[in-house]
Design a protein around this motif. Sequence first.
Motif, PDB file in Angstrom:
ATOM      1  N   GLN A  80      12.079  16.322  -7.751  1.00 40.68           N
ATOM      2  CA  GLN A  80      12.153  16.689  -6.331  1.00 40.68           C
ATOM      3  C   GLN A  80      10.740  16.753  -5.720  1.00 40.68           C
ATOM      4  N   VAL A  81      10.649  16.442  -4.430  1.00 40.70           N
ATOM      5  CA  VAL A  81       9.348  16.385  -3.759  1.00 40.70           C
ATOM      6  C   VAL A  81       8.613  17.725  -3.864  1.00 40.70           C
ATOM      7  N   MET A 116      12.574   5.300  -2.020  1.00 40.45           N
ATOM      8  CA  MET A 116      11.315   5.125  -1.282  1.00 40.45           C
ATOM      9  C   MET A 116      10.984   6.306  -0.371  1.00 40.45           C
ATOM     10  N   ASP A 117      12.009   6.911   0.276  1.00 39.67           N
ATOM     11  CA  ASP A 117      11.703   8.026   1.184  1.00 39.67           C
ATOM     12  C   ASP A 117      11.079   9.189   0.423  1.00 39.67           C
ATOM     13  N   ALA A 163       7.286  10.704   0.814  1.00 38.60           N
ATOM     14  CA  ALA A 163       7.061  12.132   1.113  1.00 38.60           C
ATOM     15  C   ALA A 163       6.083  12.732   0.097  1.00 38.60           C
ATOM     16  N   MET A 164       6.156  12.284  -1.142  1.00 35.83           N
ATOM     17  CA  MET A 164       5.209  12.788  -2.162  1.00 35.83           C
ATOM     18  C   MET A 164       3.780  12.377  -1.796  1.00 35.83           C
ATOM     19  N   VAL A 165       3.622  11.114  -1.407  1.00 38.28           N
ATOM     20  CA  VAL A 165       2.287  10.622  -1.030  1.00 38.28           C
ATOM     21  C   VAL A 165       1.752  11.438   0.146  1.00 38.28           C
ATOM     22  N   GLU A 166       2.589  11.605   1.164  1.00 38.45           N
ATOM     23  CA  GLU A 166       2.125  12.337   2.358  1.00 38.45           C
ATOM     24  C   GLU A 166       1.731  13.772   2.013  1.00 38.45           C
ATOM     25  N   GLY A 167       2.550  14.409   1.177  1.00 35.70           N
ATOM     26  CA  GLY A 167       2.293  15.814   0.818  1.00 35.70           C
ATOM     27  C   GLY A 167       1.008  15.967   0.011  1.00 35.70           C
ATOM     28  N   ALA A 178       2.726   5.314   4.240  1.00 35.66           N
ATOM     29  CA  ALA A 178       2.710   6.750   3.881  1.00 35.66           C
ATOM     30  C   ALA A 178       1.288   7.225   3.573  1.00 35.66           C
ATOM     31  N   GLY A 179       0.362   6.278   3.361  1.00 36.72           N
ATOM     32  CA  GLY A 179      -1.033   6.663   3.122  1.00 36.72           C
ATOM     33  C   GLY A 179      -1.471   6.550   1.676  1.00 36.72           C
TER      34      GLY A 179
END
Length: 346
Positions: A94-95, A127-128, A132-136, A162-163
């Motif tokens: 989980q994220v 992918m979503d 979200a992991m990358v962004e966080g 996502a960065g």
Amino acid sequence: MMELGTSHSSATGQSADRSLRHDWSREEAQAIYDAPFNDLLFRAQSVHRRFFDPNTVQLSRLLSIKTGGCAEDCGYCSQSAHHASGLKASKLMQVEKVLAEARKAKEQGATRYCMGAAWRSPKGRDMDMLCAMVEGVKAMGMETCMTLGMLSNDDVGMLKHAGLDYYNHNIDTSERYYEKVITTRTFADRLETLDRVREAGIKVCSGGIVGMGEEPEDRVDMLVTLANLPEHPDSVPINMLIAIPGTPLADVEKIDAISFVRTIALARIMMPKSYVRLSAGRTQMSDETQSLCFFAGANSIFVGDTLLTTDNPGEDSDAVLFGKLGLRPLELQPSASAVEDDVQEP
Ligand code: SAM
Ligand code: DTB
Ligand code: SF4
């Protein structure tokens, strides 16, 4: 962890850099690899000092975000469903759990957080969560890295958006030896994903494993392939095989430490501006072998007491080693990533 002072990273942008070569022949690379050890190390250390602070080491932290049950048959890997390594498979983490682990890594001095998944390639439905992991992680002020297997153009587009800073995708060995180790994909598949990642503007992390029963020529060829890519990978992880019981490479003869150091030195000489990472296998190495790797130009390690499924030295023993050698952890330039207000660097 490391209580020593820190240094600032320098930009290693290379696209228009004429001091970097991409036309290495295998013969000249082999001659460098085979040179008298003192000559090789002197040259590697001299190159290293032209582009880096020789006493600074970049620290990355790994997390297995999806473990085991992988469809690929990589002969070295505990996570392949083809081998009886006894590893329990689990679903994508989980994220929030990933971000909690990333926060701990940041507190322990890591500047790059690398999330690895035991996949041939990610599924669209994942992918979503991955983005979200990358962004966080990025919002915490660390560089982000993922290693998820082969990527499509859509996948790289989403991760870039996502960065994502780095994508790790190793070529692992020479083209010749590749099919002796992996049969479910080709060397060319690997290069194709590396092209996609580079063209999307994500930094490439690519290296390999030594000690899989390959010849010295295979190590040289692997590094020539990497050095002759249109751009040198920003990071070049050099792993020493961790022999996993139940895998086809469980009983392969160990590589000697001097050959491993020679591999690091050749990587440093041919890819002078890349971070060369002394990656898996440090638990099997003496302090002296690791020191020779740093002298040969390695300037990055994985920190923390686990890699993906195996052990790593851990922060206490690394702090002792850094103390003995006078090494400092690299500190990111404050502008390198977006930073959350509550964890902003002074
Ligand atoms: N599934 C993705 C892939 O193969 O690209 C990402 C994860 S995979 C575990 C990442 C890398 O870990 C491999 O390419 C290999 O270089 C390294 N690796 C895996 N098992 C290893 C072992 N037993 N010893 C040393 N390196 C290993
Ligand atoms: C890399 O070159 N080495 C790391 C990272 N990239 C993903 C992985 C090492 C894995 C070692 C075996 C394990 O822990 O399962
Ligand atoms: Fe799967 Fe990667 Fe392990 Fe190969 S190295 S079996 S692709 S997790």
